[in-house]
Design an enzyme around this catalytic site. Structure first.
Site, PDB file in Angstrom:
ATOM      1  N   ALA A 259       4.431  -6.860   0.796  1.00 50.04           N
ATOM      2  CA  ALA A 259       3.121  -7.360   0.667  1.00 50.04           C
ATOM      3  C   ALA A 259       2.623  -6.745  -0.672  1.00 50.04           C
ATOM      4  CB  ALA A 259       2.158  -7.189   1.655  1.00 50.04           C
ATOM      5  N   LYS A 260       2.141  -7.765  -1.583  1.00 49.05           N
ATOM      6  CA  LYS A 260       1.505  -7.205  -3.155  1.00 49.05           C
ATOM      7  C   LYS A 260      -0.096  -6.711  -2.649  1.00 49.05           C
ATOM      8  CE  LYS A 260       1.281  -8.429  -7.896  1.00 49.05           C
ATOM      9  NZ  LYS A 260       2.263  -7.316  -8.203  1.00 49.05           N
ATOM     10  N   THR A 261      -0.077  -5.592  -2.058  1.00 43.21           N
ATOM     11  CA  THR A 261      -1.515  -5.253  -1.468  1.00 43.21           C
ATOM     12  C   THR A 261      -2.300  -4.432  -2.669  1.00 43.21           C
ATOM     13  OG1 THR A 261      -0.413  -5.091   0.602  1.00 43.21           O
ATOM     14  CG2 THR A 261      -2.379  -3.958   0.478  1.00 43.21           C
TER      15      THR A 261
ATOM     16  N   TYR B  13      -1.542   0.157  -5.171  1.00 45.97           N
ATOM     17  CA  TYR B  13      -1.636   0.474  -6.384  1.00 45.97           C
ATOM     18  C   TYR B  13      -2.318   1.697  -6.733  1.00 45.97           C
ATOM     19  CZ  TYR B  13       0.897  -3.815  -7.381  1.00 45.97           C
ATOM     20  OH  TYR B  13       1.856  -4.859  -7.336  1.00 45.97           O
TER      21      TYR B  13
END
Length: 322
Positions: free
Chosen positions: A160-162, A166
């Site tokens: 998942a690009k959560t 970051y």
């Protein structure tokens, strides 16, 4: 450079178009406090046939997948989100753009057990400009192996690009930049190469491309594009496997890939000049025109911008007209 919050334009928020400066959320928005949300980075490019979104269907599917993995219900389907991305280019008069569809939770409550939160989806788009200078794209990046490890598969959702992921990337990148480097290479919890701060990693050795298997690293869409261009257009084998940092030291070539970065050479890691054996370009010289990295850069540039040629013939369906 004009601050992002202070410009003209339109932002799509929950199905409505708001003037750029009026697209605001409450200070108690749940995702601001806990990082629970997901996003995508999508590029639009101008070319001979006009402006096109690059692989917008794949990016939108990954956004929906990320929300599903996070157990966040989405009130919009893929077609609606794709149409909003197309319309954002027209409303903001953008020929080249970076779009950032983002899913976040509302301000109905705080705390880990907060219930009844509204799902919001926003879509800003703006001209990103050059991610790095033309010189950096030709000469390559200096990188430092990070002491900050990438996520373990049972600690977070690596597919998942959560939003919250970051923080890990910023800790690693900021450490490298403060030490005088351009980029960082992050290892997984077992010590194998995962990815750069926000890009996937490739190396060339003896005519084969190698890239880390998808475990701790994000399954990048640019990564997939490069794999397919290499295999199907250039005829270069691509192996997905575990890589150690010294595999990068000993590579003939290395580069990183991402939506914003596109394809950038990696010229140095931990003080070792990559490809530094006899016959390789000296430190500070541009990568060779006939290198695999340079050939892939040209193919990727052509296909993203709709330039006629072998890449567009093979993958013209990656482009969606604005």
């Amino acid at each position: 450079m004009t601050p992002l919050h202070d410009r003209d334009g339109w932002i799509w928020l929950d199905g409505d178009w708001l003037p750029w400066r009026e697209a605001r959320v409450h200070a108690l928005t749940h995702s601001l406090h806990y990082g629970m949300g997901c996003f995508e980075g999508v590029r639009a490019y101008q070319g001979p046939g006009g402006t096109h979104l690059f692989r917008v269907a794949e990016h939108t599917r990954r956004l929906l997948d990320s929300a599903h993995a996070l157990d966040i219900p989405l009130p919009f389907d893929a077609d609606t989100l794709i149409q909003a991305q197309r319309e954002s280019l027209a409303r903001n008069a953008l020929a080249n753009a970076y779009l950032k569809p983002t899913v976040f939770l509302g301000a109905e409550g705080l705390g880990l057990r907060a219930k009844g939160l509204t799902t919001h989806v926003m879509l800003p788009a703006w001209d990103l400009g050059d991610y790095v200078s033309a010189q950096a794209a030709a000469i390559g990046l200096r990188a430092l192996t990070s002491s900050w490890a990438r996520h373990h598969v049972n600690i977070s959702l690596c597919r998942a690009k959560t939003n919250g992921h970051y923080v890990n990337s910023m800790l690693a990148l900021n450490t490298a930049v403060k030490a005088g480097f351009d980029e960082t290479i992050m290892l997984d919890p077992e010590g194998y190469v995962a990815e750069a701060s926000a890009a996937n990693v490739f190396l060339l050795r003896d005519g084969e491309l190698h890239t880390p298997e998808v475990t701790s690293c994000l399954e990048g869409i640019t990564r997939d594009s490069v794999i397919r261009l290499a295999r199907e257009v250039l005829g270069i084998p691509v192996v997905e496997r575990r890589l150690t940092r010294d595999a990068l030291y000993l590579a003939d070539e290395a580069f990183v890939t991402g939506t914003a970065a596109e394809i950038l050479p990696l010229r140095e890691l931990d003080g070792r000049h990559i490809g530094g054996r006899a016959g390789a370009p000296a430190v500070g010289e541009p990568i060779a025109h006939d290198s695999v990295t340079a050939r892939l850069q040209r193919l990727y540039r052509d296909v993203t911008r709709g330039v006629p040629g072998p890449a567009l013939e093979a993958f013209g369906d990656w482009l969606t007209p604005a």
